[in-house]
Design a protein around this motif. Structure first.
Motif, PDB file in Angstrom:
ATOM      1  N   ARG A 388      45.855   0.381 -61.037  1.00 46.69           N
ATOM      2  CA  ARG A 388      45.154  -0.246 -59.924  1.00 46.69           C
ATOM      3  C   ARG A 388      45.173   0.632 -58.675  1.00 46.69           C
ATOM      4  N   SER A 389      46.338   1.107 -58.328  1.00 40.74           N
ATOM      5  CA  SER A 389      46.410   1.884 -57.090  1.00 40.74           C
ATOM      6  C   SER A 389      45.626   3.182 -57.196  1.00 40.74           C
ATOM      7  N   ARG A 390      45.670   3.771 -58.372  1.00 40.38           N
ATOM      8  CA  ARG A 390      44.897   4.984 -58.589  1.00 40.38           C
ATOM      9  C   ARG A 390      43.422   4.724 -58.362  1.00 40.38           C
ATOM     10  N   ARG A 391      43.023   3.654 -58.982  1.00 40.71           N
ATOM     11  CA  ARG A 391      41.616   3.284 -58.947  1.00 40.71           C
ATOM     12  C   ARG A 391      41.164   3.036 -57.517  1.00 40.71           C
ATOM     13  N   VAL A 392      41.960   2.234 -56.822  1.00 36.66           N
ATOM     14  CA  VAL A 392      41.565   1.840 -55.475  1.00 36.66           C
ATOM     15  C   VAL A 392      41.448   3.056 -54.564  1.00 36.66           C
ATOM     16  N   SER A 393      42.449   3.916 -54.633  1.00 40.16           N
ATOM     17  CA  SER A 393      42.401   5.060 -53.727  1.00 40.16           C
ATOM     18  C   SER A 393      41.265   6.002 -54.088  1.00 40.16           C
ATOM     19  N   SER A 394      41.009   6.135 -55.380  1.00 36.04           N
ATOM     20  CA  SER A 394      39.922   7.016 -55.789  1.00 36.04           C
ATOM     21  C   SER A 394      38.587   6.485 -55.304  1.00 36.04           C
ATOM     22  N   PHE A 395      38.394   5.164 -55.515  1.00 34.77           N
ATOM     23  CA  PHE A 395      37.144   4.565 -55.045  1.00 34.77           C
ATOM     24  C   PHE A 395      36.995   4.764 -53.557  1.00 34.77           C
ATOM     25  N   ARG A 396      38.069   4.500 -52.860  1.00 35.67           N
ATOM     26  CA  ARG A 396      38.001   4.590 -51.404  1.00 35.67           C
ATOM     27  C   ARG A 396      37.560   5.981 -50.981  1.00 35.67           C
ATOM     28  N   LYS A 397      38.274   6.953 -51.491  1.00 35.34           N
ATOM     29  CA  LYS A 397      37.977   8.334 -51.087  1.00 35.34           C
ATOM     30  C   LYS A 397      36.543   8.706 -51.434  1.00 35.34           C
ATOM     31  N   ASN A 398      36.159   8.450 -52.664  1.00 41.34           N
ATOM     32  CA  ASN A 398      34.825   8.874 -53.084  1.00 41.34           C
ATOM     33  C   ASN A 398      33.721   8.125 -52.364  1.00 41.34           C
ATOM     34  N   LEU A 399      33.939   6.823 -52.176  1.00 41.88           N
ATOM     35  CA  LEU A 399      32.883   6.058 -51.524  1.00 41.88           C
ATOM     36  C   LEU A 399      32.728   6.456 -50.064  1.00 41.88           C
ATOM     37  N   ILE A 400      33.846   6.741 -49.412  1.00 40.92           N
ATOM     38  CA  ILE A 400      33.726   7.186 -48.027  1.00 40.92           C
ATOM     39  C   ILE A 400      32.954   8.494 -47.972  1.00 40.92           C
ATOM     40  N   GLU A 401      33.354   9.408 -48.829  1.00 40.95           N
ATOM     41  CA  GLU A 401      32.666  10.700 -48.813  1.00 40.95           C
ATOM     42  C   GLU A 401      31.194  10.546 -49.143  1.00 40.95           C
ATOM     43  N   LEU A 402      30.904   9.691 -50.122  1.00 43.78           N
ATOM     44  CA  LEU A 402      29.512   9.462 -50.499  1.00 43.78           C
ATOM     45  C   LEU A 402      28.721   8.912 -49.326  1.00 43.78           C
ATOM     46  N   ALA A 403      29.302   7.905 -48.660  1.00 40.92           N
ATOM     47  CA  ALA A 403      28.574   7.290 -47.550  1.00 40.92           C
ATOM     48  C   ALA A 403      28.305   8.324 -46.462  1.00 40.92           C
ATOM     49  N   GLU A 404      29.320   9.137 -46.181  1.00 38.66           N
ATOM     50  CA  GLU A 404      29.134  10.129 -45.129  1.00 38.66           C
ATOM     51  C   GLU A 404      28.050  11.132 -45.489  1.00 38.66           C
ATOM     52  N   LEU A 405      28.082  11.568 -46.729  1.00 37.48           N
ATOM     53  CA  LEU A 405      27.079  12.544 -47.148  1.00 37.48           C
ATOM     54  C   LEU A 405      25.675  11.953 -47.134  1.00 37.48           C
ATOM     55  N   GLU A 406      25.558  10.731 -47.677  1.00 35.32           N
ATOM     56  CA  GLU A 406      24.242  10.101 -47.703  1.00 35.32           C
ATOM     57  C   GLU A 406      23.705   9.938 -46.300  1.00 35.32           C
ATOM     58  N   LEU A 407      24.605   9.554 -45.408  1.00 32.95           N
ATOM     59  CA  LEU A 407      24.196   9.382 -44.017  1.00 32.95           C
ATOM     60  C   LEU A 407      23.699  10.699 -43.448  1.00 32.95           C
ATOM     61  N   LYS A 408      24.442  11.735 -43.728  1.00 33.57           N
ATOM     62  CA  LYS A 408      24.055  13.042 -43.226  1.00 33.57           C
ATOM     63  C   LYS A 408      22.675  13.429 -43.746  1.00 33.57           C
ATOM     64  N   HIS A 409      22.460  13.228 -45.033  1.00 35.36           N
ATOM     65  CA  HIS A 409      21.171  13.615 -45.617  1.00 35.36           C
ATOM     66  C   HIS A 409      20.046  12.766 -45.065  1.00 35.36           C
ATOM     67  N   ALA A 410      20.310  11.454 -44.908  1.00 34.26           N
ATOM     68  CA  ALA A 410      19.251  10.581 -44.396  1.00 34.26           C
ATOM     69  C   ALA A 410      18.861  11.013 -42.996  1.00 34.26           C
ATOM     70  N   LYS A 411      19.872  11.367 -42.208  1.00 36.21           N
ATOM     71  CA  LYS A 411      19.569  11.788 -40.841  1.00 36.21           C
ATOM     72  C   LYS A 411      18.779  13.091 -40.845  1.00 36.21           C
ATOM     73  N   ALA A 412      19.165  13.990 -41.725  1.00 36.99           N
ATOM     74  CA  ALA A 412      18.433  15.261 -41.802  1.00 36.99           C
ATOM     75  C   ALA A 412      16.980  15.021 -42.194  1.00 36.99           C
ATOM     76  N   SER A 413      16.778  14.150 -43.186  1.00 34.66           N
ATOM     77  CA  SER A 413      15.401  13.849 -43.603  1.00 34.66           C
ATOM     78  C   SER A 413      14.612  13.261 -42.454  1.00 34.66           C
ATOM     79  N   THR A 414      15.254  12.327 -41.753  1.00 34.32           N
ATOM     80  CA  THR A 414      14.562  11.678 -40.641  1.00 34.32           C
ATOM     81  C   THR A 414      14.116  12.712 -39.624  1.00 34.32           C
TER      82      THR A 414
END
Lengths: 428, 422
Positions: A388-414
């Motif tokens: 459980r703890s492995r899973r949670v921390s992995s999700f957290r890390k990856n999802l944060i990074e994903l959100a940040e990257l997607e945001l960056k790309h969306a802003k660049a496209s805009t």
């Protein structure tokens, strides 16, 4: 662009108790990989301070089947029945990429040279990405094994890491594959039977809860993984489609001579940039989301397997009890029945404890005595909790990074779109 | 300024090169000499305003060359206007533009229209309208009429079903009965309109906008009642294509005058256009994703009707040449007769010569006329194409922009959630 999946690494430091002696970290990594015609050869490098091993630093070359062999060795080992075995890395699959490259090679003459070059570049990047991913998967597998206090001490593991020559592991032939397939069917049928059996009541609420959760979780995450794959695939297709659009626009632009020409050329440039952005979005999604989901599909399956084994042990235990009772009434073979029952009981309890509380026991030690064998490290994190703890921390890390990257790309496209619009509108 | 297209000297046997787009320097009022034969190069900047100065005779010239033989069909509005029949364009500008008083001032009674081609060609004071002047005419043709196509509605059942679209018109033009009205039309009505229009106008060199393609597969799906996304997509594409088609028709000043068009927009029930059955055509149905779908909306089709306009012109020229050849022969015959000294046949020959001479002139005039028309059409087409293209592209990019902004918004909202995972 590529990072190693650090799924297990997060919790590893926390799972190490400070009073470890002599069992220093075993660092395993795949330092190199070569792709030959059919196979990929990984160079596994180990750095260790374990006195048990002959040298402190060594490396060997391994291929995929040897990894699978190692995994199976773990799975089949009764000792580790109470543990979650890290899932085996998936087979390196370059088929899709190779096919696409081939098709491009034969391809039609209707695409221009630049288009062709771009598409080739894309495909090569894709090939490279797949390659890097498979390396990462294999590496994570080994690293989780190396980090697990019990699993890392397995003899086969050391052989795998040390033995200089080829392990002569052959891939399963058709019979064995079929056998494996059938065994899976039997297993799932068995599982269904056990759970459906009216007599078998889960003795522990904790496990009941875990089981329902895991089943649900596994199906859901598998679903999510499929969908994430689809999303990523459509982003990738979008990026690829921009190539011919951009090429057509620039050729149109070179034909016109007036204001329309600059518009066309501007558009061509826009689509080219958008293509790159989309490509990056696709690859980021792939790495952060799809890969992570895929990994946890397999990991949750491993956890499910653990629970199944435990349940199986429980069923055996119950059966043994019944047999004992029957033997007692008949007053025949009581001794054998007793010892058998004892064994089953021990096994069941061992598995339960290991899953729940994570105290590894040597084979045959009475489970009820919560003794720790000398020399074996005392672990505080149980397998399932660990999961459980492995899973949670992995999700957290990856999802944060994903959100940040997607945001960056969306802003660049805009920004890109806005600039182009201003230019287009500005021209009368 | 003399233009290459006007060089219709009688001695030349080649049709005058069609300098479709005479290159002019940007914004130049007309100082530079256009080069003939410079096809496909559009030096004129379509998007910047046309030159403001223009020779007074040019509109007259246009007006004079306008289809005189088109009979009463296009001149429907003249009944209301009580103007000289030839001044169609002047009427058009009066009718349609809100503030193009400039054009009215330019209007000079077009009396002296019929003169021999060679004279006109060499007469520099009455040149063929230059490119920018033609364009300027177009520039000021603003009119107040918008059409829209909405509400595809399936009527009927099974294979006899069809889809009726609502055609809404909003206008302040007096030639229509009311300011805003809507009618129901089906696809075959559009096809029928196209046939009527091309019958009438393509002979004169007008480029009649082509209707959308018939599509067997798509329509069958709709008829059968398959309520899936592909049939919805097909209907949407067809609706957009029909709207574009209708828009192009009403944008064309001559087409707008056509009573058939008016009837199409206004009349409650149209007689069913036969000969437009779907089964005669084979349509293609491609699956686009949304991005390319928008791109396909941007493609402007320049197809057979446009080529037909050029063909018409070629035909005209051919006819003229033939007539000239015949005239020549007749003259030779006359000469021979003279030499042979047969006075009775001589008179007949002389008569024939006169007749053929007039024919030659007639054909030449026709040819000139059609050349001008085609040229104007092409200019219009180019301009419309650019404008249309630009508008669509801008719209498309704006939707892209919007969706990216939405994306950014959602990811921003998601980020704190992700951070809160524990």
């Amino acid at each position: 662009m590529e990072e190693h999946l650090e799924a297990g690494k997060e919790s590893k430091p926390s799972s190490m108790s400070p009073d470890l002696q002599g069992d220093r970290s075993l660092q395993v990594e795949i330092s190199d990989a070569v792709s030959e015609r059919d196979k990929v050869k990984f160079t596994v490098q180990t750095k260790s301070c374990v006195p048990h091993l002959a040298q402190t630093e060594f490396s060997v070359v391994r291929h995929h089947e040897e990894f699978i062999w190692l995994h199976n060795a773990y799975v089949e080992n009764e000792e580790y029945a109470g543990l979650i075995i890290p899932p085996a890395p998936p087979r390196p699959d370059f088929e899709a990429s190779r096919e696409k490259l081939q098709k491009l090679g034969e391809g039609d003459s209707s695409i221009t040279r630049e288009e062709f070059a771009k598409m080739k570049e894309e495909l090569e990047a894709e090939y490279l990405a797949i390659f890097k991913k498979t390396v990462a998967m294999h590496e994570v597998f080994l690293q989780r094994l190396a980090a697990h206090p019990t699993l890392r001490r397995d003899h086969n593991f050391f052989v795998f890491l040390e033995y200089g020559q080829d392990l002569s592991v052959r891939g399963k032939n058709r019979k064995e594959l079929l056998g494996g397939f059938l065994r899976n069917i039997v297993k799932s049928a068995d599982e269904a039977l056990i759970t459906g059996m009216s007599g078998l009541k889960e003795v522990d609420d904790f496990f009941e809860h875990e089981r329902t959760f895991l089943l649900e979780y596994h199906t859901r995450i598998r679903d999510a993984c499929l969908r994430a794959d689809r999303v990523m695939h459509s982003h990738k297709c979008l990026a690829d489609d921009y190539i011919p659009i951009s090429a057509a626009l620039s050729s149109l632009g070179t034909q016109e001579v007036n204001q329309l020409k600059t518009s066309f050329l501007k558009l061509a440039e826009l689509f080219e940039r958008l293509r790159k952005l989309e490509g990056r979005v696709a690859s980021d999604e792939d790495l952060k989301l799809s890969d992570m989901l895929r990994y946890y599909v397999r990991d949750s399956q491993a956890a499910k397997d653990l629970l199944y084994r435990r349940l199986r042990a429980l069923a055996d235990y119950e059966n043994a009890n019944k047999a004992l009772d029957k033997a007692r009434t008949r007053n025949r073979e009581v001794r054998t029945a007793e010892s058998h029952q004892q064994l089953c009981c021990q096994r069941f309890e061992r598995l339960s404890d290991s899953a729940k509380q994570g105290k590894p026991h040597g084979p045959g030690a009475p489970a009820t005595a919560l003794l720790t064998l000398p020399g074996s490290p005392f672990l505080s994190s149980p397998e399932l909790m660990d999961f459980r703890s492995r899973r949670v921390s992995s999700f957290r890390k990856n999802l944060i990074e994903l959100a940040e990257l997607e945001l960056k790309h969306a802003k660049a496209s805009t920004l890109l779109l806005r600039n182009t619009l201003v230019t287009l509108k500005g021209e009368p | 300024m003399a233009s290459g297209g006007g060089g219709c000297s009688a001695s030349g046997r080649l049709p005058p090169p069609f300098p479709v787009l005479e290159p002019e320097s940007e914004g130049a009022v007309g100082g530079s000499e256009p080069e003939a034969g410079d096809s496909d190069t559009e030096g004129e900047d379509i998007f910047t305003g046309a030159a403001d100065a223009s020779k007074p005779q040019s509109p007259k010239r246009i007006a004079s060359l306008l289809p005189i033989n088109s009979g009463s069909k296009e001149n429907g509005i003249h009944e209301e206007q009580d103007q000289e029949p030839q001044d169609l364009f002047a009427d058009a500008t009066v009718e349609l533009s809100l503030d193009s008083t400039q054009n009215n001032q330019k209007k000079v009674p077009a009396k002296t229209l019929i003169s021999l081609p060679p004279q006109e060609a060499t007469n520099s004071s009455k040149p063929q309208p230059s490119y920018e002047e033609l364009e300027e005419e177009e520039e000021e043709d603003q009119f107040d009429l918008t059409v829209g196509i909405t509400d595809p509605e399936k009527i009927g059942d099974g294979m006899n079903a069809y889809v009726a679209y609502k055609v809404t018109t909003q206008t302040s033009l007096p030639m229509f009965r009311s300011k805003q009205f809507a009618v129901k039309r089906r696809f075959s009505d559009f096809l029928g309109l196209y046939e009527k229009l091309s019958e009438k106008h393509s002979q004169n060199g007008f480029i009649v906008p082509p209707p959308p393609e018939k599509s067997l597969i798509g329509m069958t799906k709709v008829k059968v009642g398959k309520e899936d996304s592909s049939s919805a997509e097909f209907l949407e594409k067809r609706r957009a294509a029909l709207e574009r088609y209708l828009q192009r028709i009403v944008n064309h000043p001559t087409m707008l005058q056509d009573p058939d068009v008016r009837e199409f927009l206004e009349k409650e029930e149209l007689p069913r256009a036969v000969g437009t059955q779907t089964f005669s055509g084979a349509g293609l149905l491609k699956m686009f994703n949304r991005a390319t779908d928008a791109v396909s909306k941007m493609t402007i089709k320049m197809n057979e009707s446009d080529i037909a306009a050029f063909d018409q012109r070629m035909k005209m020229w051919q006819r003229w040449q033939d007539a000239q050849a015949t005239l020549q022969k007749k003259r030779e015959a006359e000469a021979r007769l003279l030499w042979a000294n047969k006075p009775d046949k001589l008179q007949q020959a002389k008569d024939e010569i006169v007749e053929w001479e007039s024919r030659v002139t007639q054909y030449e005039r026709d040819f000139e006329r059609i050349s001008t028309v085609v040229r104007k059409e092409v200019i219009r087409f180019e301009k419309e194409k650019s404008k249309d293209f630009k508008n669509h592209v801008i719209k498309y990019l704006e939707t892209l922009l919007y969706s990216q902004q939405q994306l950014a918004k959602y990811w921003e909202a998601f980020l704190p959630e992700a951070k809160a995972i524990s």
